[in-house]
Design a protein around this motif. Sequence first.
Motif, PDB file in Angstrom:
ATOM      1  N   GLY A 191      -0.962 -46.625   1.740  1.00 11.97           N
ATOM      2  CA  GLY A 191      -0.879 -48.068   1.599  1.00 11.97           C
ATOM      3  C   GLY A 191      -0.081 -48.617   2.764  1.00 11.97           C
ATOM      4  N   VAL A 192      -0.709 -49.421   3.606  1.00 12.17           N
ATOM      5  CA  VAL A 192      -0.092 -49.901   4.845  1.00 12.17           C
ATOM      6  C   VAL A 192       0.007 -51.421   4.814  1.00 12.17           C
ATOM      7  N   ARG A 193       1.167 -51.929   5.156  1.00  9.12           N
ATOM      8  CA  ARG A 193       1.361 -53.373   5.207  1.00  9.12           C
ATOM      9  C   ARG A 193       0.588 -53.961   6.377  1.00  9.12           C
ATOM     10  N   ASP A 195       9.784 -52.575  -7.834  1.00 10.57           N
ATOM     11  CA  ASP A 195      10.153 -53.991  -7.672  1.00 10.57           C
ATOM     12  C   ASP A 195       8.988 -54.955  -7.643  1.00 10.57           C
ATOM     13  N   GLY A 196       7.749 -54.464  -7.626  1.00  5.62           N
ATOM     14  CA  GLY A 196       6.593 -55.352  -7.646  1.00  5.62           C
ATOM     15  C   GLY A 196       6.229 -55.949  -6.307  1.00  5.62           C
ATOM     16  N   GLN A 197       6.852 -55.498  -5.230  1.00  2.14           N
ATOM     17  CA  GLN A 197       6.549 -56.051  -3.912  1.00  2.14           C
ATOM     18  C   GLN A 197       5.224 -55.535  -3.355  1.00  2.14           C
ATOM     19  N   ASP A 198       4.896 -54.286  -3.644  1.00  2.00           N
ATOM     20  CA  ASP A 198       3.621 -53.734  -3.163  1.00  2.00           C
ATOM     21  C   ASP A 198       2.472 -54.249  -4.021  1.00  2.00           C
ATOM     22  N   ASP A 199       1.377 -54.601  -3.395  1.00  2.00           N
ATOM     23  CA  ASP A 199       0.224 -55.177  -4.083  1.00  2.00           C
ATOM     24  C   ASP A 199      -0.474 -54.105  -4.923  1.00  2.00           C
ATOM     25  N   ILE A 200      -0.384 -54.221  -6.234  1.00  2.00           N
ATOM     26  CA  ILE A 200      -0.971 -53.203  -7.111  1.00  2.00           C
ATOM     27  C   ILE A 200      -2.497 -53.212  -7.069  1.00  2.00           C
ATOM     28  N   ASN A 201      -3.087 -54.315  -6.605  1.00  2.00           N
ATOM     29  CA  ASN A 201      -4.554 -54.365  -6.527  1.00  2.00           C
ATOM     30  C   ASN A 201      -5.108 -53.430  -5.461  1.00  2.00           C
ATOM     31  N   ALA A 202      -4.233 -52.966  -4.546  1.00  2.00           N
ATOM     32  CA  ALA A 202      -4.678 -52.005  -3.537  1.00  2.00           C
ATOM     33  C   ALA A 202      -5.001 -50.656  -4.155  1.00  2.00           C
ATOM     34  N   MET A 203      -4.555 -50.430  -5.404  1.00  2.00           N
ATOM     35  CA  MET A 203      -4.826 -49.150  -6.062  1.00  2.00           C
ATOM     36  C   MET A 203      -6.319 -48.910  -6.240  1.00  2.00           C
ATOM     37  N   ASP A 204      -7.084 -49.967  -6.507  1.00  2.00           N
ATOM     38  CA  ASP A 204      -8.533 -49.820  -6.676  1.00  2.00           C
ATOM     39  C   ASP A 204      -9.166 -49.256  -5.414  1.00  2.00           C
ATOM     40  N   LYS A 205      -8.750 -49.785  -4.266  1.00  2.00           N
ATOM     41  CA  LYS A 205      -9.295 -49.303  -2.991  1.00  2.00           C
ATOM     42  C   LYS A 205      -8.862 -47.859  -2.719  1.00  2.00           C
ATOM     43  N   MET A 206      -7.633 -47.535  -3.130  1.00  2.00           N
ATOM     44  CA  MET A 206      -7.151 -46.170  -2.941  1.00  2.00           C
ATOM     45  C   MET A 206      -8.001 -45.177  -3.731  1.00  2.00           C
ATOM     46  N   VAL A 207      -8.296 -45.517  -4.979  1.00  2.00           N
ATOM     47  CA  VAL A 207      -9.123 -44.641  -5.814  1.00  2.00           C
ATOM     48  C   VAL A 207     -10.536 -44.540  -5.244  1.00  2.00           C
ATOM     49  N   ASP A 208     -11.054 -45.643  -4.703  1.00  2.00           N
ATOM     50  CA  ASP A 208     -12.379 -45.613  -4.068  1.00  2.00           C
ATOM     51  C   ASP A 208     -12.388 -44.676  -2.862  1.00  2.00           C
ATOM     52  N   GLU A 209     -11.321 -44.699  -2.073  1.00  2.00           N
ATOM     53  CA  GLU A 209     -11.224 -43.820  -0.907  1.00  2.00           C
ATOM     54  C   GLU A 209     -11.140 -42.355  -1.347  1.00  2.00           C
ATOM     55  N   TYR A 210     -10.439 -42.106  -2.464  1.00  2.00           N
ATOM     56  CA  TYR A 210     -10.392 -40.747  -3.006  1.00  2.00           C
ATOM     57  C   TYR A 210     -11.787 -40.297  -3.435  1.00  2.00           C
ATOM     58  N   ASN A 256       4.129 -48.826   9.586  1.00  2.00           N
ATOM     59  CA  ASN A 256       4.235 -49.815   8.500  1.00  2.00           C
ATOM     60  C   ASN A 256       3.836 -49.256   7.133  1.00  2.00           C
ATOM     61  N   HIS A 257       3.945 -47.939   6.976  1.00  2.00           N
ATOM     62  CA  HIS A 257       3.709 -47.334   5.667  1.00  2.00           C
ATOM     63  C   HIS A 257       5.034 -46.827   5.105  1.00  2.00           C
ATOM     64  N   ALA A 258       5.305 -47.162   3.833  1.00  2.00           N
ATOM     65  CA  ALA A 258       6.536 -46.697   3.188  1.00  2.00           C
ATOM     66  C   ALA A 258       6.184 -45.528   2.267  1.00  2.00           C
ATOM     67  N   ASP A 259       6.253 -45.723   0.963  1.00  2.00           N
ATOM     68  CA  ASP A 259       5.940 -44.632   0.033  1.00  2.00           C
ATOM     69  C   ASP A 259       4.872 -45.046  -0.974  1.00  2.00           C
ATOM     70  N   TYR A 260       4.047 -46.017  -0.612  1.00  2.00           N
ATOM     71  CA  TYR A 260       2.930 -46.447  -1.439  1.00  2.00           C
ATOM     72  C   TYR A 260       1.707 -45.668  -0.961  1.00  2.00           C
ATOM     73  N   ARG A 261       1.316 -44.641  -1.732  1.00  2.00           N
ATOM     74  CA  ARG A 261       0.221 -43.781  -1.278  1.00  2.00           C
ATOM     75  C   ARG A 261      -0.441 -43.063  -2.456  1.00  2.00           C
ATOM     76  N   LEU A 262      -1.652 -42.652  -2.238  1.00  2.00           N
ATOM     77  CA  LEU A 262      -2.376 -41.801  -3.192  1.00  2.00           C
ATOM     78  C   LEU A 262      -2.397 -40.376  -2.658  1.00  2.00           C
ATOM     79  N   LEU A 263      -2.164 -39.427  -3.553  1.00  2.00           N
ATOM     80  CA  LEU A 263      -2.247 -38.016  -3.211  1.00  2.00           C
ATOM     81  C   LEU A 263      -3.115 -37.309  -4.241  1.00  2.00           C
TER      82      LEU A 263
END
Length: 323
Positions: free
Chosen positions: A129-131, A105-120, A162-169
């Motif tokens: 991904g936490v609100r 639905d586009g509600q989760d901020d897709i720009n957080a993906m960059d930070k997720m990859v950096d953490e990986y 405050n975490h749903a299913d927006y996550r990196l694995l």
Amino acid sequence: MSVPVLYIVIPCYNEEEVLPVTSGLFLNKLKNMISDGKVAENSRVLFVNDGSKDTTYEIIENLSKQDEHFEGLSLSRNRGHQNALLAGLMTARTRCDITISIDCDGQDDINAMDKMVDEYAAGCDVVYGVRSKRATDTFFKRFTAEGFYKVMKHLGADVVFNHADYRLLSRRALDGLAQFKEVNLFLRGLVPLVGYRYSSVYYERNERMAGKSHYPLKKMLSFAFDGITSLSIKPIRLITSLGFLISILSFIGVIVTLITKLVGFTVTGWTSLICVICLMGGVQLICLGVIGEYIGKIYNETKHRPRFIISDTTFGEDGARDD
């Protein structure tokens, strides 16, 4: 560490209105990460059609023909968000180094993906991904959602607030998740049980870009109850404690009744008797309902039915199924 192959896994159910809007956003974000050298060129956006009744899968097939970075698979029937998400993760597991799951639905901020990859890249196998806040929610939605996480924690379920299913694995985390064979899925509680090093990325959630939410209050309450009973046996223990408490109070009541009888002071108590009977009857039915919920889950688990069956894919592996 080499540049990882990323699969963005997106479950979809009747998303014909929002998918044409958000698919371009997901593709642009993926291509930007590829050009920045964060992920490999053969990274993909993987849509999972959860038995939609509209043209969702037709749109996914057209997208895959327009750009090689789009891929899709379709479940044989509607199995629910959690099973659809698991189907995508397990399909992507053998094709990539990391996955990022996100709603369509586009509600989760897709720009957080960059930070997720950096953490990986920094060594984390799981990135949540936490609100950061719930400014877009109504008071009722915010109160019930935050209350749900607090209740889950109190009942012993290891969930991220405050975490749903927006996550990196990572692939290692996906391999660990694959070892959990529950039919009653609640991924928000299962992923923390996998273990490994983890971190969190905080973001603000937006309004839905198009279409209507598929999670009305009734469905949200059912999802919450499934999560509690799938991850914790504390409700059963609370029933036991309640039983002991009522037994003690009843024993005290019997003693008081006998004493009043012996001293010759008796009062007609029809009203109080009816109230006690109704109260006890209600408590017993609630307890039986909770116990029945657990028995039903045990029944489903013992049948070992597949959690999903894949009927079609855009990469030519029809008929795949969960083991």
